[in-house]
Write an enzyme that holds these catalytic residues in place. Structure first.
Site: not given
Ligand code: BG6
Length: 495
Positions: A181-182, A244
């Protein structure tokens, strides 16, 4: 420390994720001297190409997406480690060839048999690829380690998440699986545990006695853009919440782990998610807001109606905004609502966790003094500013007692000078050193889906009833404000 020697196999090497994140991250690790002494990259895709063609394409991607100026020597060293193999899970002999390629390469490069398989493919390829890895024995650990990295989405609901986990666990063991999960690659997210557990002053007040409620906000300015096909089948809830937003929520809400290791931390995270109250269908509708954006202007850009976006069905009912009120049924949080909201095409980019403390039990300040009494928020800023901010009240200097809200703000950038990164370096490095503290375990993933499933079901049964709209470039739908107003609360203003 340098990771052990290994081969790094990328499925979907021609795709966006590889070019945009995986290779730039490997490059940054190489530049920081954090790749194994002996290392090789095997790029896998369904359509054939030569090693040189692949290297050219990766170099082009690197020049476009690198987070720092590209040093040609480092880039060439990395790219010389790359070879290409054509393989497709629908064609089993191609996986036998992949195994032969790896065996030969490992001998030639001396990488010793440790293998990391990175699935940078569309989700439909996850299970077939894993099955082939199982059939060919590529995941078998005998002396050397074998690991699989898998990207979200881990299923699209509770049943499919369980099925995916069950499939993977037929082929390999949990400790071999690294579910990315990034959000866990973000320094500010990792710091939530340090804020809570390395400071004595927060933990005593981190509970229902002192905290009124918690707000988790992930607002995005971007619309759906070219991802219409994927997004229309997914929606804001599935795309953001069980992964997230729940990462943020579980880090903020979990009990202190006994040890700072993957087992203890992931157990506490899963435990708190599994304590999220399951609402009845009626409650689920009352405690949720879903909305879709209408055309509008954001900065200099005109955003079309969501329904007019490329690859989105004209009558689509997919939500681009969701807000939820969740309760956690345990002693620490009983009665403390967690309000979550996330949406696309909004006025601001903002990711934050705001913890609202209770008012002083009795106020001796009256009249004008109290008029401007602001709320006590502790806010963990993740984007656009990485910060921790405390909002409290202070006396305005002068002969009368007048009070105003003030802020104390710690910005990461003022204290720490980190090299610009993709946010994936730590994750990839951790896979190579075998630390899965920043990765999701099966039970955590399933607990996340379990918590959102009542909302998915209630929305499905409600059909188009209750879908609101909001203008692109606005702060979101009015009903999201009502969700809090009904409880006598308001969202923290963007500052
Ligand atoms: C991704 C989603 O996992 O996370 C995207 O698929 C979203 O729709 C993105 O824009 C948001 O990541 P961050 O790091 O920009 O908050």
């Amino acid at each position: 420390r340098k990771p052990e020697n290994c081969a790094f196999v990328i499925f979907g090497v021609t795709g966006d994720l590889t070019h945009r994140l995986v290779i730039p991250s490997l490059y940054n690790l190489a530049a920081g001297n954090l790749l194994p002494e002996k290392f090789c990259v095997v790029g896998v895709a369904r359509k054939g190409m030569s090693n040189d063609e692949l290297r050219d394409s990766l170099l082009k991607g690197l020049r476009q997406f690198a987070t720092r100026p590209v040093d040609d020597v480092v880039a060439q060293q990395l790219l010389q480690c790359v070879t290409f193999v054509e393989a497709d899970a629908k064609d089993p002999p191609s996986f036998d060839r992949l195994r032969e390629h790896l065996d030969a390469l490992e001998c030639a490069r001396g990488t010793g048999g440790n293998r990391l398989f990175y699935m940078a493919t569309p989700p439909a390829a996850f299970t077939p690829t894993a099955r082939e890895l199982g059939r060919t024995g590529l995941m078998k650990e005998n002396g050397a380690w074998r690991r699989l990295v898998i990207e979200k989405p881990f299923g699209t609901d509770l049943a499919s998440a369980r099925a995916l986990n069950a499939e993977l666990l037929k082929i390999m063991e949990e400790h071999q699986i690294y579910r990315i999960d990034h959000y866990l690659g973000k320094e500010t997210v990792q710091n939530i545990m340090v804020l809570r557990f390395a400071n004595g002053m927060f933990e005593p007040i981190w509970n229902r006695n002192h905290i009124d409620h918690i707000q988790i906000t992930v607002e995005e300015k971007l619309g759906v853009g070219h991802r219409g096909g994927f997004y229309d089948a997914t929606g804001a809830l599935r795309d953001m919440v069980p992964n997230h937003l729940f990462q943020l929520m579980s880090l903020v809400a979990m009990e202190p782990p006994t040890r700072f290791d993957a087992h203890s931390v992931r157990s506490e995270k899963a435990e708190v998610l599994s304590a999220i109250q399951e609402p009845s269908e009626e409650e689920a509708l009352r405690r949720s807001v879903r909305a879709q954006y209408l055309g509008g202007r954001i900065g200099n850009e005109d955003i079309p109606d969501y329904r007019k976006t490329e690859d989105v069905k004209p009558g689509s009912t997919t939500e681009t905004y969701v807000a939820l009120k969740l309760l956690i049924d345990n002693w620490r949080w009983a009665g403390v609502p967690f309000y979550l909201r996330t949406g696309k095409a909004l006025a601001h980019k903002r990711t934050e966790v705001a913890i609202k403390f209770k008012q002083a039990p009795l106020s001796m300040f009256t009249g004008t003094a109290v008029d401007r009494l602001s709320q006590n928020f502790l806010t963990i800023g993740i984007a656009p500013t990485e910060s921790i901010e405390l909002q409290f009240n202070a006396k305005i200097p002068g002969p009368s007692v007048t009070i105003d809200g003030v802020e104390m703000k710690f910005r990461y950038g003022d204290y720490f000078k980190a090299d610009p990164s993709t946010g994936y370096e730590t994750l990839i490095y951790d896979c190579m050193i075998g630390d899965n503290i920043l990765f999701q375990r099966a039970d955590g993933v399933e607990a996340g889906w379990q918590a959102v499933q009542p909302f998915l079901d209630a929305w499905k049964n409600a059909g188009t009833n209750g879908i609101e709209t909001y203008r692109a470039g606005s702060d979101g739908p009015a009903c999201a404000d009502q969700l809090l107003r009904r409880d006598g609360r308001t969202w923290r203003k963007y500052s």
